[in-house]
Design a protein around this motif. Sequence first.
Motif, PDB file in Angstrom:
ATOM      1  N   UNK A  47       0.833  -1.211   0.000  1.00  0.00           N
ATOM      2  CA  UNK A  47       0.000   0.000   0.000  1.00  0.00           C
ATOM      3  C   UNK A  47       0.869   1.263   0.000  1.00  0.00           C
ATOM      4  N   UNK A  50       2.082   1.870  -3.391  1.00  0.00           N
ATOM      5  CA  UNK A  50       1.017   2.387  -4.267  1.00  0.00           C
ATOM      6  C   UNK A  50       0.754   3.868  -4.004  1.00  0.00           C
ATOM      7  N   UNK A  51       0.821   4.267  -2.743  1.00  0.00           N
ATOM      8  CA  UNK A  51       0.600   5.689  -2.438  1.00  0.00           C
ATOM      9  C   UNK A  51       1.717   6.531  -3.041  1.00  0.00           C
ATOM     10  N   UNK A  54       1.122   6.707  -6.588  1.00  0.00           N
ATOM     11  CA  UNK A  54      -0.066   7.522  -6.816  1.00  0.00           C
ATOM     12  C   UNK A  54       0.244   9.011  -6.848  1.00  0.00           C
ATOM     13  N   UNK A  57       2.024   9.715 -10.098  1.00  0.00           N
ATOM     14  CA  UNK A  57       1.084   9.631 -11.221  1.00  0.00           C
ATOM     15  C   UNK A  57       0.214  10.880 -11.294  1.00  0.00           C
ATOM     16  N   UNK A  58      -0.246  11.334 -10.156  1.00  0.00           N
ATOM     17  CA  UNK A  58      -1.103  12.527 -10.142  1.00  0.00           C
ATOM     18  C   UNK A  58      -0.323  13.752 -10.598  1.00  0.00           C
ATOM     19  N   UNK A  63      -1.986   8.029 -15.116  1.00  0.00           N
ATOM     20  CA  UNK A  63      -2.305   7.116 -14.019  1.00  0.00           C
ATOM     21  C   UNK A  63      -2.181   5.662 -14.442  1.00  0.00           C
ATOM     22  N   UNK A  64      -1.738   4.830 -13.529  1.00  0.00           N
ATOM     23  CA  UNK A  64      -1.617   3.401 -13.848  1.00  0.00           C
ATOM     24  C   UNK A  64      -2.980   2.707 -13.815  1.00  0.00           C
ATOM     25  N   UNK A  65      -3.036   1.532 -14.427  1.00  0.00           N
ATOM     26  CA  UNK A  65      -4.117   0.580 -14.205  1.00  0.00           C
ATOM     27  C   UNK A  65      -3.470  -0.536 -13.411  1.00  0.00           C
ATOM     28  N   UNK A  66      -3.970  -0.796 -12.220  1.00  0.00           N
ATOM     29  CA  UNK A  66      -3.254  -1.741 -11.368  1.00  0.00           C
ATOM     30  C   UNK A  66      -4.169  -2.543 -10.465  1.00  0.00           C
ATOM     31  N   UNK A  67      -3.636  -3.703 -10.056  1.00  0.00           N
ATOM     32  CA  UNK A  67      -4.340  -4.610  -9.164  1.00  0.00           C
ATOM     33  C   UNK A  67      -3.428  -4.930  -7.991  1.00  0.00           C
ATOM     34  N   UNK A  68      -4.037  -5.125  -6.853  1.00  0.00           N
ATOM     35  CA  UNK A  68      -3.278  -5.511  -5.660  1.00  0.00           C
ATOM     36  C   UNK A  68      -3.932  -6.717  -5.010  1.00  0.00           C
ATOM     37  N   UNK A  69      -3.116  -7.692  -4.677  1.00  0.00           N
ATOM     38  CA  UNK A  69      -3.516  -8.816  -3.833  1.00  0.00           C
ATOM     39  C   UNK A  69      -2.424  -8.991  -2.780  1.00  0.00           C
ATOM     40  N   UNK A  70      -2.749  -8.688  -1.552  1.00  0.00           N
ATOM     41  CA  UNK A  70      -1.830  -8.739  -0.416  1.00  0.00           C
ATOM     42  C   UNK A  70      -0.533  -7.974  -0.687  1.00  0.00           C
TER      43      UNK A  70
END
Lengths: 100, 100
Positions: A47, A50-51, A54, A57-58, A63-70
């Motif tokens: 996380x 990602x921040x 983020x 990106x801003x 901006x990315x297209x992204x997925x997070x799992x754990x």
Amino acid sequence: MASPSPVAPLDQEELAQALAALPAWEHDPSRAALYRRVVKPDFPAAMAFMVQVGFAAERLDHHPEWSNVYNRVDIWLTTHDAGGISTRDVTLAGIIDSLA
Amino acid sequence: MASPSPVAPLDQEELAQALAALPAWEHDPSRAALYRRVVKPDFPAAMAFMVQVGFAAERLDHHPEWSNVYNRVDIWLTTHDAGGISTRDVTLAGIIDSLA
């Protein structure tokens, strides 16, 4: 008044050069995107990463297209205005590498 | 010593009751998950929402599987230890609704 510079997709040679300079990334043709996976020690670390991305990106307004799992983050970069991968994606990919 | 309580998946009736209580969520059988989409005004708002959910998830030690594109967050909740949807997912779904 100057109009904003158009966003062109990279041609095949430019894309090959970009990928050579970004060894952590691969071309995902199904999404017309650059793709990489980032694995962190745990969920809070993912996380926090990602921040950081983020905010970058801003600032870039891209901006990315992204997925997070754990602890895992899968990231795709594409430029919809260009209909493919542009220099904006290459720039953001480099920043993501520096934060990964 | 007491062993930790096992995590059982919800049966069909329990799942129907949970979905009735969580109208923003639907059952995604392909992922054995609860699913909802959250749309925020812009990317920073979507990231702020994800950070809030992230802290709640970490406190519960139960984490979402989610994707973000700009102002949109797609969220799947499933319990791998249970092989499906459990009360943990229902709890986290309720918290996510309160933050969405």
